[in-house]
Write a protein that holds these residues in place. Structure first.
Motif, PDB file in Angstrom:
ATOM      1  N   GLN B 300      54.551  52.767 106.546  1.00 24.67           N
ATOM      2  CA  GLN B 300      54.297  53.693 105.444  1.00 24.67           C
ATOM      3  C   GLN B 300      53.778  55.028 105.968  1.00 24.67           C
ATOM      4  O   GLN B 300      53.006  55.069 106.917  1.00 24.67           O
ATOM      5  CB  GLN B 300      53.276  53.107 104.465  1.00 24.67           C
ATOM      6  N   SER B 301      54.179  56.082 105.295  1.00 19.12           N
ATOM      7  CA  SER B 301      53.672  57.392 105.697  1.00 19.12           C
ATOM      8  C   SER B 301      52.649  57.907 104.681  1.00 19.12           C
ATOM      9  O   SER B 301      51.992  58.901 104.889  1.00 19.12           O
ATOM     10  CB  SER B 301      54.829  58.388 105.793  1.00 19.12           C
ATOM     11  N   ASP B 302      52.547  57.198 103.551  1.00 24.85           N
ATOM     12  CA  ASP B 302      51.613  57.568 102.493  1.00 24.85           C
ATOM     13  C   ASP B 302      50.416  56.622 102.600  1.00 24.85           C
ATOM     14  O   ASP B 302      50.582  55.408 102.593  1.00 24.85           O
ATOM     15  CB  ASP B 302      52.345  57.422 101.155  1.00 24.85           C
ATOM     16  N   MET B 303      49.224  57.180 102.690  1.00 27.83           N
ATOM     17  CA  MET B 303      48.048  56.324 102.929  1.00 27.83           C
ATOM     18  C   MET B 303      47.814  55.341 101.798  1.00 27.83           C
ATOM     19  O   MET B 303      47.488  54.185 102.013  1.00 27.83           O
ATOM     20  CB  MET B 303      46.804  57.198 103.105  1.00 27.83           C
ATOM     21  N   LYS B 304      47.969  55.820 100.561  1.00 27.27           N
ATOM     22  CA  LYS B 304      47.717  54.928  99.437  1.00 27.27           C
ATOM     23  C   LYS B 304      48.723  53.794  99.410  1.00 27.27           C
ATOM     24  O   LYS B 304      48.395  52.660  99.091  1.00 27.27           O
ATOM     25  CB  LYS B 304      47.783  55.712  98.126  1.00 27.27           C
ATOM     26  N   LYS B 305      49.955  54.122  99.744  1.00 26.31           N
ATOM     27  CA  LYS B 305      50.981  53.088  99.761  1.00 26.31           C
ATOM     28  C   LYS B 305      50.650  52.064 100.836  1.00 26.31           C
ATOM     29  O   LYS B 305      50.805  50.861 100.638  1.00 26.31           O
ATOM     30  CB  LYS B 305      52.348  53.722 100.030  1.00 26.31           C
ATOM     31  N   LEU B 306      50.193  52.568 101.966  1.00 27.33           N
ATOM     32  CA  LEU B 306      49.840  51.669 103.060  1.00 27.33           C
ATOM     33  C   LEU B 306      48.748  50.697 102.612  1.00 27.33           C
ATOM     34  O   LEU B 306      48.848  49.486 102.836  1.00 27.33           O
ATOM     35  CB  LEU B 306      49.368  52.494 104.247  1.00 27.33           C
TER      36      LEU B 306
END
Lengths: 484, 498
Positions: B300-306
């Motif tokens: 993931q490149s999006d922290m929240k998604k991670l």
């Protein structure tokens, strides 16, 4: 059997009907003489209050028959009539400013509304096919006229035309079914018909044949699929104030109508009509919920939502049990309450020369009028059947009756379509809360009376959801007293 | 069974936040924002305070329901207002009430529009979730379970990011699908049990295998969507990414737990034979969540998604622990739930702290944050380590217990589960490295200010919880012990109709 001598005691159970009739005629005359529309308006409101008082104080519990058994005053009738007055009263309050702004605040409106109410009262209390039919026609003719009330509006006229033609067709179907059953049983009185059918009729095929016509006619009047075509057009075409009326009180009368014919008159043939109702209910749930998703006009969307709600109400009746009938009545009352509030808000927002027709007109209402948005959201959640709003208990009770009567698959179908239905109600909430309002959205001026009643209406949906026992118990009690 | 006159602790825990929420709504629009914030903080503190007796007066020696309240609510349908908690549900009420305080604090400055509605939504939500954990009547549970969707729907849709409308509706419909199927099974159970909505009565109700399997499947849809288990997890990344920080915190810390709790309260005890029969299936789904979702998190490149994906992987541990039917497994799962409540809340708050300053969730937009925010970096480090399951933090305890229990049952399951220690460390620490270490990445990072007093308090509170639970988890397991024992004893008996 033909002891048709009138006595004064015959008139007592029909007192509210007589009162409304006399008052409607009086207002009609008065309106010619006086130029004071407000006077007619106030008198109309008072008529409804008076009728409510008469109905309330004459409620005795046990069914009372009048006019040689053609007319019945039982608890179910009393409760439904009280709700009908309430709905008509709310319609008058909600639509006062709307009508005034459009030059429709006329005596004819009040008189037609009263006659329609009278028609509903007669339907609710009928114990005889002819009386039922007379009540139905009184209601229908008044409604046709009301839809066309905005005479110069082409769309309204078209809607009225469509409504009239299809309504007349449905009436024909009903009459045809009634005549077949009369030929078969030799009576038009509902109680006697039930007894005769119970003993067995000579030609069961003919019974089914007559039933098909009756159920098709009922389907038209209820506005359930596949006889629903008139509903969206009429709802959209009629002036919002009239849509508000059509969408509320007549649903109670249609419920009573169905109960009188199918349960009071043809309960012994329950196995015959259950299947027909099941098909209509499932189709209504499917068509109503699926078609509503695609609508951009709120009145049309709510019309499809009505179709699905009426289908849901049929589910209770078709369970063929006492519990099912009671919860159907509960469902009808709850639906009318929600429908009044929703259309009431549509009418309320259509002011200062603005018509709140499209869903987009509700964009960002939360930023303009947080309280109205909250009311609308509560009504939408309630229609979607989400707790803690009363719509949830309406759905729950019908599902419970269905599962209890062994219709588990129908309950599952109903539940799945409720999920689809939830989508378009949620979309309205989305429009109210997540979108930003149009720049040209009108400034809403205060209308203390309809605002207060709308608030009560919306809060009732929440409060009845937190404490639904009273209303449910009332419906069960009324049904118990009427069906002993 | 106490049918006292006064208002019980549980009722207070439910209704105090709701009433304060309504009160905030009444106080009107944005003119009074400061007052509304204060009122919300007081309400959440009060809500936590009234729940404290649940911990102090709790009798850990019994598996029976405690703090019971019973009143007739809708006698016509035999629906009761029946509340009560045991060792399984009680900790979650405290966790929820505690999280509400953090959420109110987290939204203190960030939320500038419609503050009252924001705060009210969280408080009402908090009360409803307490209701979910304490309801002992099937319909009452359902009412809370459904009603809690409404505030969260509004929170995501009104204060969320770019794609918030899609996320809000997806979240709502996904979870509604499951719960409607559950509603039909509740009605079925009502008639099977001869007219009772009491959950505890249903636990004792004998049922045929087919019925049990169908019920289990219906409950599975309701709760697996909430947990969320693979493959019905897809709503979660969307909802998390779009929700405001507070919404993400509540979603991760609390609402996911509702799903797992549902398995313990409904699916397993009502259909024990089906649970055993389908355990392999459940374990498989859990392991897929642990391994596959762990790998998905890595890219993931999006922290929240991670963090959202990492939540799914961690919840996979929870369901794995439940469906191996071992005491240590279930307790481990419960510990993992609470620990994840703290850690995921902390992780989302950390991302929120950065987002408030830079308005980006992309890992690539950061770098070298430690240079500008040393204090924040320290906190973030602790929580990242806890998320990776470092011993000494709460993240380790639950995972270790579950793995230990799984080894007893099946070595290869345990082997697969253990990969989380690698993947978890990989995705969390790699993200941490890219965001926090290195030279200052760009001008935005250059301007970042270290955390203020309010943010410090929030993170410090969570840090204390994470460490305390990691170093000395005994009080918590003690509370659960009797109830879990009881549940396992119940599950070991067949309920099949003879």
């Amino acid at each position: 059997m033909h002891a048709m001598t009138f006595t004064f005691s015959d008139l007592v159970p029909a007192l509210p009907e007589i009162f409304v009739l006399v008052m409607a005629c009086a207002i009609l005359l008065l309106d010619v003489i006086s130029k004071q529309r407000t006077l007619s308006y106030t008198l109309t409101l008072l008529t409804l209050v008076g009728a409510a008082a008469l109905t309330f104080f004459s409620a005795s519990g046990a069914p009372q028959y009048a006019f040689g058994g053609q007319f019945v005053d039982d608890m179910m009738a009393d409760v439904l009539k009280l709700m009908t007055y309430l709905a008509s009263f709310a319609v008058l309050v909600y639509s006062r400013v709307y009508l005034t702004e459009r030059g429709l605040f006329k005596g004819e409106f009040f008189v037609l509304l009263l006659f329609a109410t009278l028609g509903m009262m007669v339907m609710i209390s009928a114990n005889h096919f002819l009386v039922l039919y007379v009540g139905l026609e009184l209601l229908s003719l008044s409604l046709y006229a009301l839809v066309a009330f905005h005479r110069d509006n082409a769309r309204a006229t078209e809607a009225a035309m469509k409504y009239f033609v299809l309504g007349a067709l449905a009436s024909g179907l009903l009459l045809y079914g009634m005549s077949i059953l009369y030929g078969l049983t030799g009576t038009l009185e509902l109680n006697k018909m039930a007894a005769t059918v119970y003993m067995g009729v000579g030609n069961p095929m003919l019974l089914s044949f007559g039933l098909v016509f009756l159920v098709a006619g009922l389907g038209f009047k209820l506005g359930v699929a596949p006889f629903h075509m008139w509903v969206p057009d009429v709802y959209q075409g009629a002036p919002s104030a009239v849509t508000l009326f059509i969408g509320s009180a007549p649903k109670l009368a249609a419920f009573a109508f169905t109960m009188r014919i199918l349960v009071d008159g043809l309960q012994p043939a329950v196995a015959e009509w259950q299947g027909m109702l099941a098909v209509m209910a499932v189709l209504s749930l499917a068509i109503g919920n699926l078609a509503a998703i695609m609508q951009t006009n709120i009145k049309r969307m709510l019309a499809y939502s009505t179709i699905s709600h009426m289908g849901f109400m049929l589910l209770g009746i078709l369970s063929g049990t006492f519990a099912g009938y009671s919860v159907s009545m509960f469902y009808a009352i709850v639906y009318v309450l929600m429908s009044l509030g929703t259309f009431g808000l549509v009418v309320y927002l259509s002011q200062n020369g603005y018509e709140a027709e499209s869903l987009d007109d509700f964009k960002g209402l939360n930023q303009r009028q947080p309280w109205l948005a909250a009311l609308m959201a509560m009504l939408m959640f309630s229609m979607a059947g989400l707790p803690p709003f009363v719509g949830f208990y309406a759905k729950l009770s019908v599902l419970q009756a269905l599962v209890g009567a062994g219709w588990l698959w129908l309950a599952l179908v109903a539940v799945l379509f409720s999920l689809i239905g939830a989508y378009y109600y949620l979309r309205v909430v989305k429009i109210l809360y997540f979108d930003t309002p149009h720049a040209d959205a009108p400034i809403l001026s205060g209308q203390a009376d309809s605002r207060a009643l709308l608030s009560i209406n919306g809060l009732a949906v929440l409060l009845l959801g937190l404490a639904p026992q009273g209303l449910i118990a009332l419906c069960v009690y009324a049904m118990q007293m009427s069906m002993q | 069974m106490t049918e006292g006159l006064g208002i019980g602790v549980l009722s207070l825990a439910i209704w105090v936040p709701i009433l304060v929420g309504v009160l905030i709504l009444i106080t009107g629009g944005d003119k009074n924002a400061e007052g509304q914030r204060t009122l919300a903080l007081l309400g959440s503190l009060l809500g936590f305070a009234v729940a404290i007796p649940l911990w102090t007066d709790f009798d850990a020696g019994t598996a029976a329901m405690q703090f019971e309240e019973l009143a007739r609510w809708v006698p016509m349908f035999k629906i009761n207002y029946h509340l009560g908690v045991d060792g399984i549900s009680m900790p979650f009420i405290l966790l929820n009430s505690f999280t509400t305080i953090l959420v109110v604090l987290a939204g203190w400055q960030v939320i500038k529009e419609r503050v009252g509605q924001y705060m009210a939504a969280f408080l009402i939500q908090s009360g409803l979730i307490n209701g979910v954990f304490s309801a002992l009547d099937g319909i009452l549970f359902y009412v809370y379970f459904e009603a809690m969707l409404i505030p969260l729907y509004l929170i995501i849709g009104m204060w969320g990011g770019q794609n918030r409308v899609y996320a809000a509706i997806k979240f709502f419909l996904y979870t509604l699908l499951g719960s409607l199927l559950m509603l039909v099974s509740l009605l079925y159970l009502f008639f099977q049990s001869g007219g009772s909505f009491e959950i505890l009565t249903w636990h004792r109700l004998p049922l045929a295998m087919t019925a049990q399997i169908l019920l289990f499947v219906a409950f599975f849809f309701a709760f697996a969507v909430k947990v969320p288990m693979w493959p019905v997890h897809t709503w979660l990344p969307d909802a998390h990414v779009e929700a405001p920080t507070g919404g993400s915190v509540v979603l991760a810390a609390i609402t996911l737990k509702v799903g797992a709790y549902g398995f313990l309260r409904f699916a397993m005890p009502i259909a024990p034979d089906a649970s055993h029969y389908l355990a392999g299936f459940m374990v498989t789904l859990s392991l897929i969540a642990v391994v596959y979702i762990g790998l998905v998190a890595l890219v993931q490149s999006d922290m929240k998604k991670l963090i959202a994906y990492s939540s799914i992987a961690h919840m996979g541990f929870v369901t794995l622990g439940f469906f191996i039917f071992e005491q240590m497994g279930i307790e481990g799962g419960l510990i993992q739930m609470i620990s994840h409540g703290f850690i995921s809340a902390a992780m989302f708050l950390c991302v929120g702290v950065m987002y408030d300053r830079v308005h980006s969730r992309q890992i690539a937009d950061y770098g070298g944050v430690a240079n500008k925010m040393p204090m924040f970096a320290a906190f973030f480090m602790l929580f990242a380590m806890a998320n990776a399951g470092l011993p000494g933090t709460s993240g380790f305890v639950g995972e270790f217990m579950v793995i230990l229990a799984t080894v007893k049952v099946n070595f290869w399951w345990a082997f697969l589960a253990t990969t989380t220690l690698i993947f978890g460390a990989a995705y969390t620490l790699w993200m941490y490295k890219r965001v926090v270490f290195g030279p200052v990445g760009n001008a935005h990072v250059e301007e970042m200010r270290d955390i203020n007093g309010r943010e410090f308090i929030v993170l410090a509170l969570l840090a204390v919880c994470v460490l305390a639970m990691g170093l000395y988890p005994l009080p918590l397991t003690e509370v659960m012990h009797a109830s879990v024992d009881n549940l396992l004893a119940h599950l070991s008996h067949s309920k099949l109709v003879p």
